[in-house]
Motif scaffolding. Structure first.
Motif, PDB file in Angstrom:
ATOM      1  N   LEU A  35      -7.762   5.344  -0.972  1.00 13.37           N
ATOM      2  CA  LEU A  35      -6.582   5.504  -0.119  1.00 13.37           C
ATOM      3  C   LEU A  35      -6.691   6.750   0.760  1.00 13.37           C
ATOM      4  O   LEU A  35      -6.317   6.720   1.931  1.00 13.37           O
ATOM      5  N   ARG A  36      -7.202   7.833   0.208  1.00 17.83           N
ATOM      6  CA  ARG A  36      -7.348   9.044   0.998  1.00 17.83           C
ATOM      7  C   ARG A  36      -8.408   8.877   2.079  1.00 17.83           C
ATOM      8  O   ARG A  36      -8.319   9.490   3.144  1.00 17.83           O
ATOM      9  N   GLY A  37      -9.394   8.034   1.819  1.00 12.30           N
ATOM     10  CA  GLY A  37     -10.396   7.763   2.826  1.00 12.30           C
ATOM     11  C   GLY A  37      -9.859   6.939   3.978  1.00 12.30           C
ATOM     12  O   GLY A  37     -10.403   6.977   5.095  1.00 12.30           O
ATOM     13  N   GLN A  38      -8.755   6.220   3.736  1.00  8.51           N
ATOM     14  CA  GLN A  38      -8.165   5.367   4.765  1.00  8.51           C
ATOM     15  C   GLN A  38      -7.074   6.060   5.563  1.00  8.51           C
ATOM     16  O   GLN A  38      -6.685   5.586   6.628  1.00  8.51           O
ATOM     17  N   GLY A  39      -6.568   7.168   5.054  1.00  8.27           N
ATOM     18  CA  GLY A  39      -5.488   7.864   5.742  1.00  8.27           C
ATOM     19  C   GLY A  39      -4.726   8.752   4.788  1.00  8.27           C
ATOM     20  O   GLY A  39      -5.110   8.938   3.632  1.00  8.27           O
ATOM     21  N   LYS A  40      -3.616   9.278   5.259  1.00  2.88           N
ATOM     22  CA  LYS A  40      -2.849  10.234   4.466  1.00  2.88           C
ATOM     23  C   LYS A  40      -2.066   9.520   3.379  1.00  2.88           C
ATOM     24  O   LYS A  40      -1.312   8.587   3.642  1.00  2.88           O
ATOM     25  N   VAL A  41      -2.252   9.950   2.154  1.00  2.00           N
ATOM     26  CA  VAL A  41      -1.474   9.476   1.013  1.00  2.00           C
ATOM     27  C   VAL A  41      -1.255  10.669   0.096  1.00  2.00           C
ATOM     28  O   VAL A  41      -2.096  11.568   0.015  1.00  2.00           O
ATOM     29  N   VAL A  42      -0.106  10.695  -0.561  1.00  2.00           N
ATOM     30  CA  VAL A  42       0.260  11.822  -1.408  1.00  2.00           C
ATOM     31  C   VAL A  42       0.340  11.347  -2.852  1.00  2.00           C
ATOM     32  O   VAL A  42       0.924  10.289  -3.131  1.00  2.00           O
ATOM     33  N   ALA A  43      -0.237  12.113  -3.765  1.00  2.00           N
ATOM     34  CA  ALA A  43      -0.220  11.760  -5.187  1.00  2.00           C
ATOM     35  C   ALA A  43       0.397  12.892  -5.989  1.00  2.00           C
ATOM     36  O   ALA A  43      -0.079  14.031  -5.941  1.00  2.00           O
ATOM     37  N   ALA A  44       1.450  12.581  -6.705  1.00  6.39           N
ATOM     38  CA  ALA A  44       2.122  13.555  -7.562  1.00  6.39           C
ATOM     39  C   ALA A  44       2.072  13.083  -9.003  1.00  6.39           C
ATOM     40  O   ALA A  44       2.448  11.945  -9.308  1.00  6.39           O
ATOM     41  N   GLY A  45       1.600  13.929  -9.879  1.00  2.26           N
ATOM     42  CA  GLY A  45       1.684  13.612 -11.294  1.00  2.26           C
ATOM     43  C   GLY A  45       3.141  13.583 -11.729  1.00  2.26           C
ATOM     44  O   GLY A  45       3.988  14.261 -11.145  1.00  2.26           O
ATOM     45  N   PHE A  46       3.441  12.780 -12.738  1.00  9.43           N
ATOM     46  CA  PHE A  46       4.791  12.711 -13.292  1.00  9.43           C
ATOM     47  C   PHE A  46       4.648  12.956 -14.779  1.00  9.43           C
ATOM     48  O   PHE A  46       4.011  12.164 -15.490  1.00  9.43           O
ATOM     49  N   ALA A  47       5.207  14.069 -15.271  1.00 14.85           N
ATOM     50  CA  ALA A  47       4.847  14.517 -16.613  1.00 14.85           C
ATOM     51  C   ALA A  47       5.921  15.422 -17.198  1.00 14.85           C
ATOM     52  O   ALA A  47       6.821  15.886 -16.502  1.00 14.85           O
ATOM     53  N   GLU A  79       0.859  -1.183   0.000  1.00 15.64           N
ATOM     54  CA  GLU A  79       0.000   0.000   0.000  1.00 15.64           C
ATOM     55  C   GLU A  79       0.896   1.234   0.000  1.00 15.64           C
ATOM     56  O   GLU A  79       1.643   1.465   0.955  1.00 15.64           O
ATOM     57  N   PRO A  80       0.845   2.031  -1.049  1.00 19.42           N
ATOM     58  CA  PRO A  80       1.799   3.153  -1.168  1.00 19.42           C
ATOM     59  C   PRO A  80       1.490   4.316  -0.242  1.00 19.42           C
ATOM     60  O   PRO A  80       0.338   4.588   0.085  1.00 19.42           O
ATOM     61  N   ASP A  81       2.564   4.986   0.166  1.00 14.28           N
ATOM     62  CA  ASP A  81       2.457   6.263   0.875  1.00 14.28           C
ATOM     63  C   ASP A  81       2.426   7.422  -0.121  1.00 14.28           C
ATOM     64  O   ASP A  81       1.824   8.465   0.133  1.00 14.28           O
ATOM     65  N   VAL A  82       3.136   7.232  -1.239  1.00 17.36           N
ATOM     66  CA  VAL A  82       3.252   8.245  -2.283  1.00 17.36           C
ATOM     67  C   VAL A  82       2.995   7.575  -3.627  1.00 17.36           C
ATOM     68  O   VAL A  82       3.481   6.464  -3.869  1.00 17.36           O
ATOM     69  N   LEU A  83       2.243   8.242  -4.493  1.00 22.63           N
ATOM     70  CA  LEU A  83       2.005   7.726  -5.836  1.00 22.63           C
ATOM     71  C   LEU A  83       2.550   8.706  -6.861  1.00 22.63           C
ATOM     72  O   LEU A  83       2.262   9.911  -6.790  1.00 22.63           O
ATOM     73  N   LEU A  84       3.349   8.202  -7.790  1.00 28.76           N
ATOM     74  CA  LEU A  84       3.743   8.956  -8.978  1.00 28.76           C
ATOM     75  C   LEU A  84       2.802   8.515 -10.090  1.00 28.76           C
ATOM     76  O   LEU A  84       2.779   7.345 -10.475  1.00 28.76           O
ATOM     77  N   VAL A  85       2.027   9.461 -10.595  1.00 26.99           N
ATOM     78  CA  VAL A  85       0.878   9.130 -11.438  1.00 26.99           C
ATOM     79  C   VAL A  85       1.094   9.609 -12.871  1.00 26.99           C
ATOM     80  O   VAL A  85       1.413  10.780 -13.091  1.00 26.99           O
TER      81      VAL A  85
END
Length: 203
Positions: free
Chosen positions: A161-173, A129-135
């Protein structure tokens, strides 16, 4: 084709609104595919430059990235940098239409197989289960909304994931994928940042 005659007036208005957004996204995707392909052909070294900004942003222990298809900017230099820095890396695996993604551990040189839509996925390994997602994305705007491919996989996954706790999502572009405004609806999840070859875009 119009809405079914049995729909109420309110439902018909909602129907037309959804169809308008659908058409806007369809047009925006077609334009974004062309723009990204042109950037991909010209931006030699962009993936390595973008990788240089990843460690400045990532703080979680488990990071989801992706194995690139078509003209997506290649996150593998960033994945190697993160792996060498002690992070666990995973990649998304599609479980089926309408379902959130799962994430399987990735290591350099692991055995891969073709997944849905042509993206490679590890043959075996633990589910993380990721803490950070590169999207990956087709386009993004200054509000940090993302234009994806239309399957809704990342939006469903981020909502979960955000409903379950803190997670960060960053686009990669590529930086050139930024547009004035991405068409959005109520299901679209806003990113926390976008990492490009020129730096980190924050709201």
């Amino acid at each position: 084709m119009g809405p079914p005659l049995s729909l109420s007036l309110r439902s018909r208005v909602k129907y037309h609104g959804l169809m308008d957004i659908f058409e806007q996204k369809k047009t925006a995707r077609a334009q974004a595919y062309v723009r990204r392909a042109d950037l991909h052909a010209k931006r030699v070294g962009a993936a390595d430059k973008a990788a240089g900004f990843v460690l400045d942003y990532v703080s979680g222990a488990v990071v989801s990235a992706y194995l690139p298809i078509r003209s997506e900017i290649d996150p593998r230099p960033a994945m190697l940098t993160l792996h060498d820095s002690g992070h666990q890396i995973c990649v998304p695996v599609i479980q089926g239409a309408g379902l959130p993604l799962r994430f399987r551990v990735w290591t350099p040189g692991c055995r891969l197989q073709a997944g849905p839509f042509g993206a490679a996925v590890p043959v075996e390994g633990a589910w993380l289960e990721p803490d950070v997602l590169l999207v990956p994305l087709l386009a993004f705007d200054a509000r940090l909304f993302r234009l994806g491919y239309g399957g809704g996989f990342y939006d469903r996954t981020l909502a979960l994931l955000r409903g379950q706790g803190k997670v960060v999502a960053a686009g990669f572009a590529y930086a050139g994928q930024q547009v004035d405004a991405v068409p959005v609806d109520a299901t679209d999840q806003r990113l926390d940042a976008v990492i490009t070859e020129t730096g980190i875009v924050r709201a």
